[in-house]
Write an enzyme that holds these catalytic residues in place. Sequence first.
Site, short mmCIF file in Angstrom:
data_model
loop_
_atom_site.label_atom_id
_atom_site.label_comp_id
_atom_site.label_asym_id
_atom_site.label_seq_id
_atom_site.Cartn_x
_atom_site.Cartn_y
_atom_site.Cartn_z
N TYR A 261 -20.92 -20.85 66.64
CA TYR A 261 -19.84 -21.26 65.73
C TYR A 261 -19.27 -22.63 66.07
O TYR A 261 -19.15 -23.51 65.22
CB TYR A 261 -18.73 -20.20 65.72
CG TYR A 261 -17.46 -20.65 65.04
CD1 TYR A 261 -17.35 -20.59 63.65
CD2 TYR A 261 -16.40 -21.18 65.77
CE1 TYR A 261 -16.20 -21.03 63.02
CE2 TYR A 261 -15.25 -21.61 65.14
CZ TYR A 261 -15.14 -21.54 63.78
OH TYR A 261 -14.02 -21.98 63.15
N ASP A 296 -20.14 -14.43 59.79
CA ASP A 296 -19.45 -14.53 58.50
C ASP A 296 -19.24 -15.99 58.12
O ASP A 296 -19.30 -16.35 56.95
CB ASP A 296 -18.12 -13.79 58.55
CG ASP A 296 -17.28 -14.20 59.76
OD1 ASP A 296 -17.72 -13.90 60.89
OD2 ASP A 296 -16.23 -14.82 59.58
N LYS A 368 -19.34 -6.00 63.22
CA LYS A 368 -18.09 -6.27 62.50
C LYS A 368 -18.44 -6.74 61.10
O LYS A 368 -19.05 -7.78 60.93
CB LYS A 368 -17.24 -7.33 63.21
CG LYS A 368 -15.89 -7.48 62.51
CD LYS A 368 -14.99 -8.50 63.18
CE LYS A 368 -15.34 -9.91 62.76
NZ LYS A 368 -14.24 -10.87 62.95
#
Lengths: 542, 247
Positions: A261, A296, A368
């Site tokens: 990320y 995500d 998740k």
Amino acid sequence: MRLPIPTEQVRHCRQLAASIAGGVQDEISPLSTVSVERSLLRLVGIEGSNQESVPLVNCFIDQLTGQRVLEDGALYWLSNAILATGETPQGIAERVGARSLDLVRLPRQPRRAIENHCRGIVQDALVTLLGKRRRRREMEESLARTTSPWLYVIVATGNIYDDIEQAKAAAEQGADAVAVIRSTAQSLLDYVPEGITTEGFGGTYATGANFRLMRGALDEASRQSNRYVRQVNYCSGLCMAEIAALGVLEGLDILVNDALYGILFRDLNMIRTMVDQHFSRYLLGLFDTTIVTGEDNLIKTIDAFEEYPIVLVSQFINEQLAKNAGMREERIGLGHAAELDPALEDSFLKELVQAQLVRQLFPRSPVKFMPPTRYKSGNIFFAHVLDTLFNLVAVWTDQAIVLLGMPTEAIHTPYVQDRYLSLESALHVRRAAGSLGQEVRLKPNGQGAARACWLLARTEESLTRIAEEGLWNSLASGAFSAIKRARRGGRGYDGVFRKGHFYLNPFLDREVVRRARRKVAQNTLPGAIELPGAIELPGAVV
Amino acid sequence: MSEERPFIRPYGDRLNDGAVQLSFSLPISLSARSREAAKSIAGRLGLEQIRLVSALDLGNGFSFYILYGATTVEIDDQAIHLTEVERPLLDFWRINQLLEFELKKRVTVVGATIGTDAHTVGLDAILNAKGFGGESGLERYPQFRVVNLGAQAPPDEVLEAAREQRADVVLVSQVVTQRNAHLENLSLLAEMLEAEGLRQDLLLICGGPYIDSQVALEVGFDAAFGPGTTPLAVASLIVEELLRKAQ
């Protein structure tokens, strides 16, 4: 419900990921970073800041950097200073912060003595922290068991005291995990701010003080509702290792921790990030803390239908990097999100297939699952419909952790009623559709199965390419989300250093860890570990 | 003699019924008193025939209410002054043609969401080749060169990029408008461009679902777009304004 996927291909994907992560490991093993060193100082108990509000751990590292002796590591110089002065780690750090102590000019102790002393300090720290973790597990086990999936909500007022009120309300409404959103640009700071946040933007800072306040509130809420409420915060960024250390110190349960990320979305240097993620995950694994990764973010920047395989690629790599850091699969919560365009035909079926595929590829991971955000607008009513369908996918495919979507996602951070409405929907779906996944099967030759095979084949191709090029080159050539990053580019590269001859980090020493574990198991805990209030025994199981 | 203007009221299922739907939370637990408090608030807002249709306890001393009421407020919509002008849209070919043969240059567009705003959905809808609402994004136009800085670019980074890339257009998308944080960022960017002497050579545009175009113009932007804006609308405006500036 099972998707028919070729196990041989899955095994090959894992092998490729192992080879990719292995290539990274060879390069990062001889390296450390300023933030890893600061996290070590925090773990042995140094906290607070000096008169100019510079955190003491930063003062300490800055002094060593300034004298060009950081290659020996923070713990080497700290142990030497303790032996030379007889002071405590905190006392030494305070004097360094006040510029009244020069670490390098202290008389140098024999190397053997420094090493022994250092192991002692680290072992004591480990015993305290492992003991604390054990008490927390005992508390969790004393409460009623949580139904799956865990319902995860966020609070994001920017004021930790308001966050606490909202978190307590959410816990009462049925939330199993509460994440405190972090002030937006904190991932770019090369220090962890001190103290309590009351006027943060977009969230509060991840600080020891904020963590502590929220932990107290959630423990109280857990006891009141006889259901353990997990505390979540974020450690990706330049202080990945340091925030992981704070999470361990303050008893957090879940930390958002992604290996890629920072590189992709924050332009952090890739080598710095890889070293930091490795040690932060090592620590979290040591203290049996769950991580959740951030795929995500990736999904939000690509075409979630056509380019979806890159999400699986990132999950395979994240998993392997975390395993290399010593984490067990049960604590590696891979990230996944439902971001398909609702205008697509059969978008629900497609989401179902993708969610099920992730579940099958990573059966032990507490995945998740993240809600739609991209196609939400100010139409809060339709947003609520999207979220309800998302909840159905989550329950149907038996996801472990479900981050609840908010009807007002596209407008503002959640109001107290938004969270209630989301939890109401999720609780309803969990009740109404809990057995659906066990009852319903997909057609073996239907479009779902075809999609799953297509996704897996593309994933295997991408992983093959990345394994050939190596992760560094792949990041440079834009393999992820078309974002290109240079090996020495990005923030934080100047904080990377090669470990020197005297370098010490007994937290990595198996023998030290083993001894600390044994001590904790023998229940010889130093001092009382405080958890607020008395722990009640389990009442009627809900 | 002036024409009779039709006044309008909110509509539920009968003309002029004034039906309004309202929901909010109160920082007190649910009780007979809290219900009355909720109705009282609706009354003070000027609603009549108030019906409290749902009252829920949210825990930890909060409660939530859904109410209906009727308003007697009526508006002459024809008398409303609009700041956002509805422009005629050009098409893909015409835009490229005008840029290539009239303006005679390839237009560089630097785009970003600035400050702490991480929502790039609006920005990407306009800039990315994929586009939005069936229309191609600016990247797909041969005559546009797009530099998408993505999410959370600090204003000084936008300024630097504008300078380096010799931008003709700076496009800023802001989705998060909570506590008016976007205004601070927007005016800061406009001021910085001004101070660095870049402003007059640039078309400065912002967009977002909750941007008040009047305010955007006041803080120094040339144009502002609201929700549902498609790439064509932005491209049309860019062409028009650049041609006008060039004359």
